[in-house]
Design a protein around this motif. Structure first.
Motif, PDB file in Angstrom:
ATOM      1  N   TRP A 149     -10.969  -2.283  10.270  1.00  0.00           N
ATOM      2  CA  TRP A 149      -9.887  -1.296  10.219  1.00  0.00           C
ATOM      3  C   TRP A 149      -8.763  -1.680  11.176  1.00  0.00           C
ATOM      4  O   TRP A 149      -7.589  -1.693  10.798  1.00  0.00           O
ATOM      5  N   ASP A 150      -9.128  -2.006  12.410  1.00  0.00           N
ATOM      6  CA  ASP A 150      -8.125  -2.328  13.428  1.00  0.00           C
ATOM      7  C   ASP A 150      -7.335  -3.580  13.061  1.00  0.00           C
ATOM      8  O   ASP A 150      -6.104  -3.613  13.197  1.00  0.00           O
ATOM      9  N   GLU A 151      -8.030  -4.616  12.600  1.00  0.00           N
ATOM     10  CA  GLU A 151      -7.352  -5.861  12.236  1.00  0.00           C
ATOM     11  C   GLU A 151      -6.451  -5.665  11.022  1.00  0.00           C
ATOM     12  O   GLU A 151      -5.332  -6.184  10.962  1.00  0.00           O
ATOM     13  N   THR A 152      -6.932  -4.905  10.050  1.00  0.00           N
ATOM     14  CA  THR A 152      -6.140  -4.645   8.842  1.00  0.00           C
ATOM     15  C   THR A 152      -4.909  -3.819   9.174  1.00  0.00           C
ATOM     16  O   THR A 152      -3.815  -4.058   8.648  1.00  0.00           O
ATOM     17  N   LYS A 153      -5.079  -2.866  10.052  1.00  0.00           N
ATOM     18  CA  LYS A 153      -3.959  -2.014  10.465  1.00  0.00           C
ATOM     19  C   LYS A 153      -2.862  -2.850  11.130  1.00  0.00           C
ATOM     20  O   LYS A 153      -1.671  -2.677  10.841  1.00  0.00           O
ATOM     21  N   LYS A 154      -3.261  -3.781  11.997  1.00  0.00           N
ATOM     22  CA  LYS A 154      -2.286  -4.665  12.642  1.00  0.00           C
ATOM     23  C   LYS A 154      -1.538  -5.502  11.606  1.00  0.00           C
ATOM     24  O   LYS A 154      -0.320  -5.685  11.699  1.00  0.00           O
ATOM     25  N   ALA A 155      -2.280  -6.002  10.622  1.00  0.00           N
ATOM     26  CA  ALA A 155      -1.661  -6.834   9.584  1.00  0.00           C
ATOM     27  C   ALA A 155      -0.659  -6.028   8.756  1.00  0.00           C
ATOM     28  O   ALA A 155       0.413  -6.530   8.393  1.00  0.00           O
ATOM     29  N   LEU A 156      -0.996  -4.775   8.464  1.00  0.00           N
ATOM     30  CA  LEU A 156      -0.106  -3.925   7.663  1.00  0.00           C
ATOM     31  C   LEU A 156       1.154  -3.542   8.436  1.00  0.00           C
ATOM     32  O   LEU A 156       2.233  -3.421   7.853  1.00  0.00           O
ATOM     33  N   ILE A 157       1.018  -3.349   9.739  1.00  0.00           N
ATOM     34  CA  ILE A 157       2.199  -3.081  10.572  1.00  0.00           C
ATOM     35  C   ILE A 157       3.111  -4.307  10.566  1.00  0.00           C
ATOM     36  O   ILE A 157       4.334  -4.194  10.436  1.00  0.00           O
ATOM     37  N   LYS A 158       2.505  -5.477  10.663  1.00  0.00           N
ATOM     38  CA  LYS A 158       3.275  -6.724  10.661  1.00  0.00           C
ATOM     39  C   LYS A 158       3.977  -6.937   9.318  1.00  0.00           C
ATOM     40  O   LYS A 158       5.098  -7.460   9.262  1.00  0.00           O
ATOM     41  N   ARG A 159       3.340  -6.498   8.231  1.00  0.00           N
ATOM     42  CA  ARG A 159       3.922  -6.649   6.895  1.00  0.00           C
ATOM     43  C   ARG A 159       4.964  -5.575   6.587  1.00  0.00           C
ATOM     44  O   ARG A 159       5.629  -5.641   5.561  1.00  0.00           O
ATOM     45  N   GLY A 160       5.082  -4.585   7.456  1.00  0.00           N
ATOM     46  CA  GLY A 160       6.062  -3.532   7.239  1.00  0.00           C
ATOM     47  C   GLY A 160       5.600  -2.439   6.297  1.00  0.00           C
ATOM     48  O   GLY A 160       6.418  -1.677   5.776  1.00  0.00           O
ATOM     49  N   LEU A 161       4.281  -2.328   6.090  1.00  0.00           N
ATOM     50  CA  LEU A 161       3.737  -1.285   5.222  1.00  0.00           C
ATOM     51  C   LEU A 161       3.244  -0.077   6.019  1.00  0.00           C
ATOM     52  O   LEU A 161       3.057   1.004   5.462  1.00  0.00           O
ATOM     53  N   LEU A 162       3.018  -0.277   7.315  1.00  0.00           N
ATOM     54  CA  LEU A 162       2.688   0.813   8.227  1.00  0.00           C
ATOM     55  C   LEU A 162       3.690   0.827   9.372  1.00  0.00           C
ATOM     56  O   LEU A 162       4.230  -0.217   9.751  1.00  0.00           O
ATOM     57  N   LEU A 163       3.915   2.012   9.922  1.00  0.00           N
ATOM     58  CA  LEU A 163       4.747   2.140  11.112  1.00  0.00           C
ATOM     59  C   LEU A 163       3.947   1.721  12.346  1.00  0.00           C
ATOM     60  O   LEU A 163       2.713   1.673  12.314  1.00  0.00           O
ATOM     61  N   LYS A 164       4.626   1.449  13.425  1.00  0.00           N
ATOM     62  CA  LYS A 164       3.943   1.035  14.653  1.00  0.00           C
ATOM     63  C   LYS A 164       3.023   2.119  15.195  1.00  0.00           C
ATOM     64  O   LYS A 164       2.032   1.823  15.863  1.00  0.00           O
ATOM     65  N   ASN A 165       3.346   3.382  14.903  1.00  0.00           N
ATOM     66  CA  ASN A 165       2.492   4.480  15.375  1.00  0.00           C
ATOM     67  C   ASN A 165       1.321   4.750  14.430  1.00  0.00           C
ATOM     68  O   ASN A 165       0.556   5.695  14.633  1.00  0.00           O
ATOM     69  N   GLY A 166       1.191   3.923  13.385  1.00  0.00           N
ATOM     70  CA  GLY A 166       0.075   4.072  12.453  1.00  0.00           C
ATOM     71  C   GLY A 166       0.398   4.859  11.208  1.00  0.00           C
ATOM     72  O   GLY A 166      -0.427   4.939  10.290  1.00  0.00           O
ATOM     73  N   GLY A 167       1.577   5.468  11.142  1.00  0.00           N
ATOM     74  CA  GLY A 167       1.972   6.200   9.944  1.00  0.00           C
ATOM     75  C   GLY A 167       2.309   5.253   8.806  1.00  0.00           C
ATOM     76  O   GLY A 167       2.574   4.065   9.020  1.00  0.00           O
ATOM     77  N   ILE A 168       2.308   5.776   7.604  1.00  0.00           N
ATOM     78  CA  ILE A 168       2.563   4.928   6.441  1.00  0.00           C
ATOM     79  C   ILE A 168       4.047   4.929   6.094  1.00  0.00           C
ATOM     80  O   ILE A 168       4.721   5.957   6.162  1.00  0.00           O
ATOM     81  N   ARG A 169       4.564   3.770   5.736  1.00  0.00           N
ATOM     82  CA  ARG A 169       5.952   3.647   5.307  1.00  0.00           C
ATOM     83  C   ARG A 169       6.037   3.871   3.795  1.00  0.00           C
ATOM     84  O   ARG A 169       5.024   3.821   3.091  1.00  0.00           O
ATOM     85  N   SER A 170       7.241   4.101   3.311  1.00  0.00           N
ATOM     86  CA  SER A 170       7.412   4.322   1.871  1.00  0.00           C
ATOM     87  C   SER A 170       6.973   3.094   1.078  1.00  0.00           C
ATOM     88  O   SER A 170       6.444   3.211  -0.031  1.00  0.00           O
ATOM     89  N   GLU A 171       7.162   1.896   1.658  1.00  0.00           N
ATOM     90  CA  GLU A 171       6.719   0.671   0.989  1.00  0.00           C
ATOM     91  C   GLU A 171       5.200   0.649   0.838  1.00  0.00           C
ATOM     92  O   GLU A 171       4.664   0.144  -0.154  1.00  0.00           O
ATOM     93  N   GLY A 172       4.510   1.207   1.840  1.00  0.00           N
ATOM     94  CA  GLY A 172       3.055   1.286   1.762  1.00  0.00           C
ATOM     95  C   GLY A 172       2.596   2.270   0.707  1.00  0.00           C
ATOM     96  O   GLY A 172       1.645   2.012  -0.036  1.00  0.00           O
ATOM     97  N   ARG A 173       3.280   3.416   0.626  1.00  0.00           N
ATOM     98  CA  ARG A 173       2.944   4.401  -0.410  1.00  0.00           C
ATOM     99  C   ARG A 173       3.172   3.818  -1.802  1.00  0.00           C
ATOM    100  O   ARG A 173       2.374   4.029  -2.718  1.00  0.00           O
TER     101      ARG A 173
END
Length: 224
Positions: A149-173
């Motif tokens: 979970w932690d590693e995937t979350k970091k990768a998604l933040i780097k890809r711009g699909l999650l916000l740095k605070n862990g929230g989801i971006r519109s691109e992720g939705r």
């Protein structure tokens, strides 16, 4: 003009981060634009080949609010700005089926990335004295570990699909669409089932041997 620019052209004063995009297979759309219990949706037509924009006005009949039908035509998008129970739920852009090329390309996701995005989109991370709810729900449904979970979350933040605070971006939705955690969990179960390899050419000998094994298995089962 990309899909997000079209959304903001429809409602240029929107300062939020929630965007969604859909194709309308039925071009006739029923719209309702009036306040009802703290909820309302505003509609604007946007021509993405020119500067034209048309506002869909609320409809009244005999002093009462009513629904109206509008038709979506190629070259135009219907942009919706919705509020639900007083909460701004963002902008939605509807495209005609012949304008599929206007949809943004969806990101390729691993199974763990789908798990994290769906759980983040579906749950508050803390509620009623519980914490880390997103991970616990994801683990219960898919078996993802804390380190995954932690590693995937970091990768998604780097890809711009999650916000740095862990929230989801519109691109992720947009990347996960309408996929629910339960549906994703079922898909993972199907993928995990080993498929017995079958011969490409079923000959009589193979069919005979297979039938014989089934017959012997049935004979070996106890009868009541």
């Amino acid at each position: 003009m990309d899909a997000k620019s079209i959304a903001l052209k429809g409602f240029p004063n929107y300062k939020g981060f929630k965007f969604s995009y859909h194709i309308c297979n039925n071009p006739v759309i029923t719209v309702r634009s009036y306040w009802d219990g703290g909820s309302r949706t505003y509609f604007n037509f946007v021509n993405f080949n020119s500067s034209e924009k048309l506002k869909v006005l609320e409809e009244r009949k005999e002093g009462l609010h009513t629904c109206k039908k509008v038709e979506l035509i190629p070259g135009w998008a219907l942009v919706e700005h919705s509020f639900f129970c007083g909460k701004d739920t963002g902008l939605t852009v509807l495209f005609h089926s012949s304008d599929k090329n206007m949809l943004p390309e969806k990101a390729d996701l691993t199974d763990n990335e789908k798990t994290v995005l769906i759980a983040t989109s579906s749950y508050k991370n803390s509620y009623g004295g519980r914490s880390n709810i997103r991970f616990h729900e994801a683990r219960r449904s898919t078996g993802i570990t804390q380190s995954e979970w932690d590693e995937t979350k970091k990768a998604l933040i780097k890809r711009g699909l999650l916000l740095k605070n862990g929230g989801i971006r519109s691109e992720g939705r947009y990347a996960i669409g309408l996929l629910s955690l339960s549906e994703h969990s079922e898909n993972l179960k199907v993928k995990a089932i080993p498929h017995r390899e079958l011969p490409l050419h079923i000959d009589k000998k193979w069919l005979y041997e297979s039938s014989k094994r089934i017959f012997i298995d049935r004979l070996s089962q106890p009868s009541f």
